[in-house]
Design a protein around this motif. Structure first.
Motif, PDB file in Angstrom:
ATOM      1  N   LEU A 114       0.801  -1.214   0.385  1.00 52.16           N
ATOM      2  CA  LEU A 114       0.332  -0.124  -0.068  1.00 52.16           C
ATOM      3  C   LEU A 114       0.927   1.226  -0.115  1.00 52.16           C
ATOM      4  O   LEU A 114       1.448   1.276   1.182  1.00 52.16           O
ATOM      5  CB  LEU A 114      -0.180   0.187   1.165  1.00 52.16           C
ATOM      6  N   LEU A 115       0.671   2.121  -1.399  1.00 57.54           N
ATOM      7  CA  LEU A 115       2.088   2.775  -1.274  1.00 57.54           C
ATOM      8  C   LEU A 115       1.126   4.249  -1.023  1.00 57.54           C
ATOM      9  O   LEU A 115       0.167   4.718  -1.575  1.00 57.54           O
ATOM     10  CB  LEU A 115       2.782   3.137  -2.497  1.00 57.54           C
ATOM     11  N   ASP A 116       1.548   5.156  -0.206  1.00 58.40           N
ATOM     12  CA  ASP A 116       0.859   6.080   0.117  1.00 58.40           C
ATOM     13  C   ASP A 116       1.955   7.571  -0.844  1.00 58.40           C
ATOM     14  O   ASP A 116       2.649   7.897  -0.897  1.00 58.40           O
ATOM     15  CB  ASP A 116       1.469   7.070   1.207  1.00 58.40           C
ATOM     16  N   ASN A 117       0.881   7.780  -1.909  1.00 69.29           N
ATOM     17  CA  ASN A 117       1.141   8.730  -2.828  1.00 69.29           C
ATOM     18  C   ASN A 117       0.657  10.133  -2.715  1.00 69.29           C
ATOM     19  O   ASN A 117       0.733  10.547  -3.815  1.00 69.29           O
ATOM     20  CB  ASN A 117       0.695   8.420  -4.554  1.00 69.29           C
ATOM     21  N   SER A 118       0.225  10.678  -1.537  1.00 70.18           N
ATOM     22  CA  SER A 118      -0.383  11.728  -1.519  1.00 70.18           C
ATOM     23  C   SER A 118       0.566  12.695  -0.995  1.00 70.18           C
ATOM     24  O   SER A 118       1.791  12.611  -0.793  1.00 70.18           O
ATOM     25  CB  SER A 118      -1.531  11.849  -0.201  1.00 70.18           C
ATOM     26  N   GLU A 123       9.009  13.675  -1.241  1.00 67.88           N
ATOM     27  CA  GLU A 123       9.489  13.521  -2.623  1.00 67.88           C
ATOM     28  C   GLU A 123      11.058  12.635  -2.822  1.00 67.88           C
ATOM     29  O   GLU A 123      10.342  12.161  -3.948  1.00 67.88           O
ATOM     30  CB  GLU A 123      10.130  14.702  -3.178  1.00 67.88           C
ATOM     31  N   GLU A 124      11.876  12.654  -1.883  1.00 71.14           N
ATOM     32  CA  GLU A 124      13.015  12.279  -1.543  1.00 71.14           C
ATOM     33  C   GLU A 124      12.552  10.720  -1.451  1.00 71.14           C
ATOM     34  O   GLU A 124      13.100   9.569  -2.099  1.00 71.14           O
ATOM     35  CB  GLU A 124      14.025  12.385  -0.738  1.00 71.14           C
ATOM     36  N   HIS A 125      12.223  10.331  -0.038  1.00 72.93           N
ATOM     37  CA  HIS A 125      11.907   9.323  -0.275  1.00 72.93           C
ATOM     38  C   HIS A 125      11.100   8.883  -0.962  1.00 72.93           C
ATOM     39  O   HIS A 125      10.745   7.426  -1.196  1.00 72.93           O
ATOM     40  CB  HIS A 125      10.914   9.894   1.246  1.00 72.93           C
ATOM     41  N   LYS A 130       9.841   4.507  -4.978  1.00 73.90           N
ATOM     42  CA  LYS A 130       9.668   3.864  -6.109  1.00 73.90           C
ATOM     43  C   LYS A 130      11.031   3.039  -6.792  1.00 73.90           C
ATOM     44  O   LYS A 130      10.710   1.794  -7.743  1.00 73.90           O
ATOM     45  CB  LYS A 130       8.796   4.639  -7.067  1.00 73.90           C
ATOM     46  N   GLN A 131      11.672   3.972  -7.041  1.00 77.77           N
ATOM     47  CA  GLN A 131      13.272   2.648  -7.102  1.00 77.77           C
ATOM     48  C   GLN A 131      13.283   1.103  -6.339  1.00 77.77           C
ATOM     49  O   GLN A 131      13.531   0.331  -6.870  1.00 77.77           O
ATOM     50  CB  GLN A 131      14.405   3.913  -7.124  1.00 77.77           C
ATOM     51  N   ASN A 132      12.885   1.505  -5.446  1.00 74.59           N
ATOM     52  CA  ASN A 132      13.940  -0.398  -4.257  1.00 74.59           C
ATOM     53  C   ASN A 132      12.664  -0.595  -4.806  1.00 74.59           C
ATOM     54  O   ASN A 132      12.348  -2.486  -4.972  1.00 74.59           O
ATOM     55  CB  ASN A 132      13.259   0.406  -2.993  1.00 74.59           C
ATOM     56  N   LEU A 133      11.162  -0.410  -5.137  1.00 76.45           N
ATOM     57  CA  LEU A 133       9.999  -1.375  -5.908  1.00 76.45           C
ATOM     58  C   LEU A 133      10.419  -1.594  -7.102  1.00 76.45           C
ATOM     59  O   LEU A 133      10.003  -3.132  -7.337  1.00 76.45           O
ATOM     60  CB  LEU A 133       8.264  -0.779  -5.366  1.00 76.45           C
ATOM     61  N   VAL A 134      10.575  -0.781  -7.754  1.00 76.21           N
ATOM     62  CA  VAL A 134      10.954  -1.933  -9.496  1.00 76.21           C
ATOM     63  C   VAL A 134      12.568  -2.668  -9.158  1.00 76.21           C
ATOM     64  O   VAL A 134      12.483  -3.922  -9.422  1.00 76.21           O
ATOM     65  CB  VAL A 134      12.381  -0.839 -10.209  1.00 76.21           C
ATOM     66  N   LYS A 180       7.786  -0.145 -15.264  1.00 70.98           N
ATOM     67  CA  LYS A 180       6.815   1.115 -16.559  1.00 70.98           C
ATOM     68  C   LYS A 180       5.680   1.547 -15.663  1.00 70.98           C
ATOM     69  O   LYS A 180       6.160   3.527 -14.920  1.00 70.98           O
ATOM     70  CB  LYS A 180       6.465   1.023 -18.240  1.00 70.98           C
ATOM     71  N   LYS A 181       4.373   0.716 -15.203  1.00 71.28           N
ATOM     72  CA  LYS A 181       3.793   1.024 -13.621  1.00 71.28           C
ATOM     73  C   LYS A 181       4.053   1.297 -12.850  1.00 71.28           C
ATOM     74  O   LYS A 181       3.329   2.687 -11.769  1.00 71.28           O
ATOM     75  CB  LYS A 181       3.263  -0.548 -13.908  1.00 71.28           C
ATOM     76  N   ILE A 182       4.926   1.094 -12.560  1.00 67.81           N
ATOM     77  CA  ILE A 182       5.549   1.824 -11.099  1.00 67.81           C
ATOM     78  C   ILE A 182       6.219   3.140 -10.926  1.00 67.81           C
ATOM     79  O   ILE A 182       6.067   4.033 -10.625  1.00 67.81           O
ATOM     80  CB  ILE A 182       6.694   0.551 -10.574  1.00 67.81           C
ATOM     81  N   GLN A 183       7.330   3.306 -12.368  1.00 72.76           N
ATOM     82  CA  GLN A 183       7.831   4.650 -12.186  1.00 72.76           C
ATOM     83  C   GLN A 183       6.535   5.755 -11.976  1.00 72.76           C
ATOM     84  O   GLN A 183       7.195   6.469 -12.559  1.00 72.76           O
ATOM     85  CB  GLN A 183       8.730   4.391 -13.915  1.00 72.76           C
ATOM     86  N   ALA A 184       5.518   5.168 -13.314  1.00 70.20           N
ATOM     87  CA  ALA A 184       4.872   6.419 -13.546  1.00 70.20           C
ATOM     88  C   ALA A 184       4.164   6.344 -12.258  1.00 70.20           C
ATOM     89  O   ALA A 184       3.266   8.043 -12.506  1.00 70.20           O
ATOM     90  CB  ALA A 184       3.348   5.707 -14.549  1.00 70.20           C
ATOM     91  N   ILE A 185       3.673   6.127 -12.016  1.00 68.12           N
ATOM     92  CA  ILE A 185       3.253   6.635 -10.309  1.00 68.12           C
ATOM     93  C   ILE A 185       3.817   7.935  -9.893  1.00 68.12           C
ATOM     94  O   ILE A 185       4.922   8.169  -9.752  1.00 68.12           O
ATOM     95  CB  ILE A 185       3.615   5.537  -9.140  1.00 68.12           C
ATOM     96  N   LYS A 186       2.817   9.306  -9.543  1.00 65.38           N
ATOM     97  CA  LYS A 186       2.489  10.184  -8.811  1.00 65.38           C
ATOM     98  C   LYS A 186       2.145  10.737  -7.607  1.00 65.38           C
ATOM     99  O   LYS A 186       1.349   9.850  -7.562  1.00 65.38           O
ATOM    100  CB  LYS A 186       2.012  11.141 -10.507  1.00 65.38           C
TER     101      LYS A 186
END
Length: 642
Positions: A114-118, A123-125, A130-134, A180-186
């Motif tokens: 469950l990723l908090d993208n609020s 921003e640094e974290h 995202k890099q670690n999820l990749v 690509k889907k992970i990297q596209a998360i905003k």
């Protein structure tokens, strides 16, 4: 003065300087230790032995444990719960094979993130996550069976649900698309529905044979709405969930500290506040903004999941079913330590296909015989005391008489009485004569789930201290005389009945009236009818709900959504059983299901009429028949002249 300092003062000054240097060095060491401790993610203290989760494949249990465990540790297990009657019961478990590391197991692991993208997340974290999820996605490509789900919990409104990024991902052929889907998360969510999402996932029924873990990646703030998504309810759901919850508390990225009460509650859910109620683990890196802190927290998480978790395989030594069971592990080598209890909800039984075994008969008197019956899984006491399960015949010329000897009572003496062996004594209504007899026994069941009934068994025995043939002749003459005297009134009553019947027939012939006779077509009795059926349904988690169905003809129950009633239960067949309504009543029939259908604890074979109060068991569900009322009377009648 100079000489005094040379003799005393200089030596004292040197000692003072030396001590001062020692204190400085010690302080430096302590400061370094503190710095290292602050750099390490905050972890909750683990119990000596802690059950992370339990996988059931009855009669086997696979327990994932952490804490003071290694591959040389051995355990015994104990299940405490309730039997079919709701009474307290327990099952002992023995370890099967050696304790092994979770990383060496080839069973499937499902990781739910469950990723908090609020916008409140640093921003640094966020970029580091995202890099670690990749990297995590690349790693599980090498583990053929593992799967990965990612949901974002930053949404526009607090009453909206999580957003799916990946589901059931893990195969190497879809790796690049998933990355690509992970990297596209905003990081564009305005509100965070973390608790709503936690409650939804912990409430799911997880598949058997799969280790499932929930991982939170959040700054701790939550905006979920609804009475079922408040902090206390969420904490209780996590505490009682069948799966463990791990997480990383990220830095709060906007100005200010955020809502500290909300963040503190999330930390408590992740057990970073020092509580030890459940096997939940969290890393608190909210005080550090460096991306390397996220890398370290992910490494700690993976190390705990694979290198700090051990698998203990257990086997039940008893044929029993328990509901609302809790598992406790106890070390059997080294220092004895009990684990925290882990609720597993339901435990099935060891298969048993052997019927009870009967010993030879002993004649205790002319009206009393005894025998012993055994079964390692226990015996059904009600069956043993049921007189209808026993028949005693006198044997003449090698053949058993047609009429059985009357049985007065059946007893189970306390002496020598055990759970797997029972002494039974049968007392006849009258004394037996000298000679050969035969005892026929049927319908005795054991206490296992299969309730294997003993097939009709015959045992011969000889009476040597009973009545003689002379006693028998005199008794027969006396019986004949007594019988005539006792039933002479019956003969008189029969004569009066015949006389009255003749008079009625004569009177009827004199009447010239048309009589209408109502006839019922027998074939109509099996035609479909309509009834309002009320059932109390208890699912695999013990949740109970009363439902009503207006059934016309039949309705099906199973796992498939083509059934009128269906459950997400892998113990159910797609079409498990059917309830049919005819003009004669309501019937239940098993549809050749894999795990069978049970009526009041007895496995169903063929078609059976239902009565109010009957309990239908299928899979992990139980259906209690409360009532069934006829919706309309559709039995047709035809009139004809006589």
């Amino acid at each position: 003065m100079d000489r005094w300092m040379r003799k005393k003062g200089c030596g004292g000054a040197k000692q003072f300087i030396s001590r001062k240097k020692s204190v400085f060095r010690l302080s430096s060491v302590l400061l370094c230790i503190c710095a290292v401790l602050l750099a390490v993610p905050v972890q909750s203290a683990s119990a000596a032995v802690f059950i992370e989760q339990v996988d059931i494949n009855a009669p086997k249990i696979k327990a994932y444990v952490q804490g003071n465990v290694n591959t040389k540790t051995t355990f015994k297990g104990l299940l405490n719960g309730s039997d079919k009657g709701g009474n307290p019961a327990s099952v002992d478990l023995v370890q099967e094979g050696a304790t092994k590391l979770a990383a060496e197991d080839d069973a499937e692991i499902r990781y739910i993130f469950l990723l908090d993208n609020s916008g409140s997340v640093s921003e640094e974290h966020f970029q580091a996550v995202k890099q670690n999820l990749v990297a995590f996605r690349k790693k599980i490509s090498k583990r053929e069976k593992d799967r990965m789900d990612i949901y974002t919990v930053g949404v526009e409104s607090p009453n909206k649900g999580k957003v799916t990024v990946l589901e059931n991902a893990g195969r190497s052929d879809g790796e690049q698309s998933d990355i690509k889907k992970i990297q596209a998360i905003k990081r564009d969510g305005k509100k965070t529905v973390l608790y709503r999402s936690i409650n939804e996932i912990t409430g799911r029924s997880m598949p058997s044979g799969t280790r499932t873990v929930l991982i939170l990646l959040t700054d701790g703030e939550d905006d979920s709405t609804g009475s079922k998504n408040d902090p206390k309810t969420t904490f209780s759901n996590v505490k009682n969930a069948a799966i463990p919850v791990y997480g990383i508390i990220l830095a709060y990225g906007l100005s200010g500290e955020g809502n500290q009460s909300k963040i503190a509650m999330t930390k408590r859910i992740l057990n970073t506040m020092g509580e030890n109620d459940r096997m939940v683990r969290g890393s608190d890196i909210s005080h550090r903004n460096k991306a390397s802190a996220v890398d370290q927290a992910f490494q700690t998480l993976q190390n705990r999941l694979w290198e700090k978790t051990f698998i203990v395989n257990l086997l039940s030594n008893s044929n029993r079913t328990l509901s609302n069971a809790a598992l406790t592990l106890i070390k059997t080598n080294g220092k004895s330590e009990e684990s925290k209890k882990s609720s597993i909800g339901y435990f099935s039984h060891v298969s048993d296909n052997e019927a009870p075994e009967l010993s030879d008969i002993t004649v205790q008197s002319a009206s009393k015989i005894g025998f012993t019956i055994r079964d390692e899984n226990g015996l059904n006491k009600d069956d043993l005391l049921n007189q209808a399960n026993y028949k005693i015949f006198r044997v003449k010329d090698g053949k058993a008489a047609e009429e059985s000897w009357g049985i007065k009572k059946v007893e189970i003496p306390s002496a020598g009485d055990g759970s797997s062996e029972k002494n039974v004594v049968i007392t006849t209504e009258e004394k037996m004569y000298d000679g050969e007899y035969m005892l026929k026994i049927s319908g005795l069941r054991d206490a296992s789930e299969e309730a294997n009934a003993i097939e009709e068994t015959e045992k011969s025995f000889t009476v040597k201290t009973g009545l003689t043939e002379k006693d028998e002749v005199q008794e027969e003459k006396q019986e004949d005389k007594s019988l005539f005297q006792e039933y002479s009134w019956v003969l008189l009553l029969a004569l009066l009945f015949i006389f009255g019947l003749v008079i009625v027939i004569i009177l009827l012939k004199k009447k010239n009236e048309k009589v209408i006779r109502m006839e019922t077509n027998p074939d109509d009795l099996n035609m479909a009818d309509s009834r309002l059926i009320t059932l109390t349904v208890t699912d695999g988690k013990g949740l109970t709900k009363e439902l009503q169905w207006d059934v016309e003809g039949s309705f099906f129950v199973g796992r498939s959504d083509i059934c009128e009633v269906f459950f997400d239960d892998d113990k159910l067949s797609k079409q498990h059983f059917v309830i049919e309504v005819t003009k004669m009543g309501c019937y239940v029939e098993d549809l050749n299901s894999t795990n069978g259908t049970f009526i009041n604890g007895v496995r169903l074979s063929g078609r059976r009429m239902l009565s109010e109060g009957d309990r239908i068991g299928a899979g992990r569900e139980e259906f209690c028949v409360q009532s069934f009322q006829r919706s309309f009377d559709s039995i047709e009648r035809t009139a004809s002249k006589v």
